[in-house]
Design an enzyme around this catalytic site. Structure first.
Site, PDB file in Angstrom:
ATOM      1  N   GLY A 330       0.807  -1.214   0.000  1.00  0.00           N
ATOM      2  CA  GLY A 330       0.000   0.000   0.000  1.00  0.00           C
ATOM      3  C   GLY A 330       0.842   1.266   0.000  1.00  0.00           C
ATOM      4  CE  LYS A 350      -5.416   4.283  15.955  1.00  0.00           C
ATOM      5  NZ  LYS A 350      -6.140   4.391  14.665  1.00  0.00           N
TER       6      LYS A 350
END
EC number: 2.5.1.46
Length: 387
Positions: A330, A350
């Protein structure tokens, strides 16, 4: 400076012959493998990875990924006997020391491919602690126990394949009969699960929903359903089988997005007016609680999309993962979560700012077997680092 250079216009000297700053001592020289040397023949995977570290581009990222995986596997904390009862919630090694909780995510196409055997190895040998996948990552594992997937070609025409009852996944072919066999296998299990659910509700009343953290309760969550499928398939080639046997939860927040969803849909007609219920809230509590309890958290993300974000978001609950390895193709220019580099996850909390992380831009099928051969399956003892 040579005589020729002294005669060059000053502008050219400044532009083309600009002097470099002194090279720092810790700079690594780019160097590849010299196969003319005897030691370069019949190389072990670990030696190959070590040599790739200095090649540059994605070869160096492969080396970095292996280093991070080794780091997450080697960390050790306190012994369980040194902890208070409320601290004994994370993962421990076989000697009782705190270890990294490793979350592995993979997309369904990887189970369709021959990477399935690599993923099964990791679960079979308890090398990961939790798995997140999409619906296809569940059903394709089960279906392969019933009938094989075949190699085809990317260029095969869809219309012709449809006429032949053949489904294409890239250059893989899945006969539609495989899904018919899957229906025959799973529907009786869904019937039994509905029966158990109804009996449990009758026995415990409506308040039994409060007991949904009970792993034996047939108030189903996706992970409980998947565990049941692993028990029922009873096939050692299956990832789900080993996850059930080793009590490794497999989370699938998109369980209805695939053939399993089709089967659940069909089952609503068969079972009407009764309905099988699946509680996704129970699972989000479970995976987030695993993250919060982790002494250290590591992410191995194979592919992108839902499986990537679900693990990353769980790690947000502990203010970020300590280790992260992303492998996908990606790109970030479209703002997709799949394309995002680890540093974007740092901005969301995160991944910790001081974490060890890398994004390897590659097709998982080309690099994961090599990475696993050089780390989890290398046969080398884990150098346990206590901290």
């Amino acid at each position: 400076m040579s005589d020729i250079n002294e005669k060059l216009p000053e502008l050219l000297q400044d532009a083309v012959l600009k002097a470099s700053v002194p090279i720092p001592d810790d700079f690594v020289k780019v160097q590849g493998i010299d196969y003319s040397k005897p030691e370069a023949t019949n190389m072990r995977a670990t030696d190959l990875i070590e040599a790739m570290k200095t090649m540059g581009f994605q070869a160096s990222s492969v080396g970095t990924a292996c280093e991070i995986i080794d780091s997450m596997r080697s960390w050790r904390g306190k012994h369980i006997d040194e902890l208070d009862d409320h601290e004994k919630k994370g993962c421990f090694d076989e000697e009782g020391y705190q270890k990294t909780t490793i979350f592995m995510g993979y997309t369904s196409n990887l189970i369709s491919s021959g990477v399935r055997e690599t993923l099964r190895y990791l679960v079979q040998h308890k090398m990961v602690d939790a798995v997140v996948t999409s619906a296809g990552g569940v059903e394709e594992d089960l279906i392969k126990c019933l009938a094989p997937t075949y190699l085809g070609e990317f260029a095969l025409k869809g219309k012709s394949l449809r006429d032949q009852g053949m489904n294409r996944i890239g250059n893989l072919l899945v006969p539609n009969d495989n899904y018919c066999k899957f229906e025959e296998w799973i529907v009786p299990i869904l019937d039994k699960m509905l029966e158990e659910q109804d009996e449990y509700v009758k026995k415990h009343g409506a308040d039994c929903l409060e007991a949904n953290q009970d792993v034996d309760s047939p108030i189903w969550t996706p992970s409980k359903m998947i565990d049941r499928f692993g028990k029922e398939i009873n096939d050692e080639s299956s990832v789900l089988y080993w996850a059930h046997k080793n009590k490794i939860p497999i989370f699938c927040p998109s369980l209805t997005d695939g053939s399993i969803g089709d089967m659940l849909f069909f089952h609503t007609f068969k079972a009407s007016p009764k309905q099988l219920r699946v509680d996704i809230v129970g699972d989000i509590r479970k995976i987030n609680s695993m993250s919060m309890a982790a002494y250290r958290a590591g992410m191995i993300i194979l592919g992108g999309g839902l499986i990537k974000h679900h693990i990353a978001n769980a790690c947000l609950m502990r203010n970020g993962a300590d280790y992260a390895v992303y492998i996908n193709t990606g790109q970030e220019y479209d703002g997709s979560d799949a394309g995002a580099r680890p540093d974007e996850a740092v901005s969301w909390g995160k991944i910790k700012a001081e974490a060890k992380s890398v994004k390897l831009f590659a097709d998982v099928t080309t690099v994961l077997p090599l990475i696993v051969a050089a780390t989890f399956a290398s046969g080398k003892p884990i150098k346990k680092v206590k901290n």
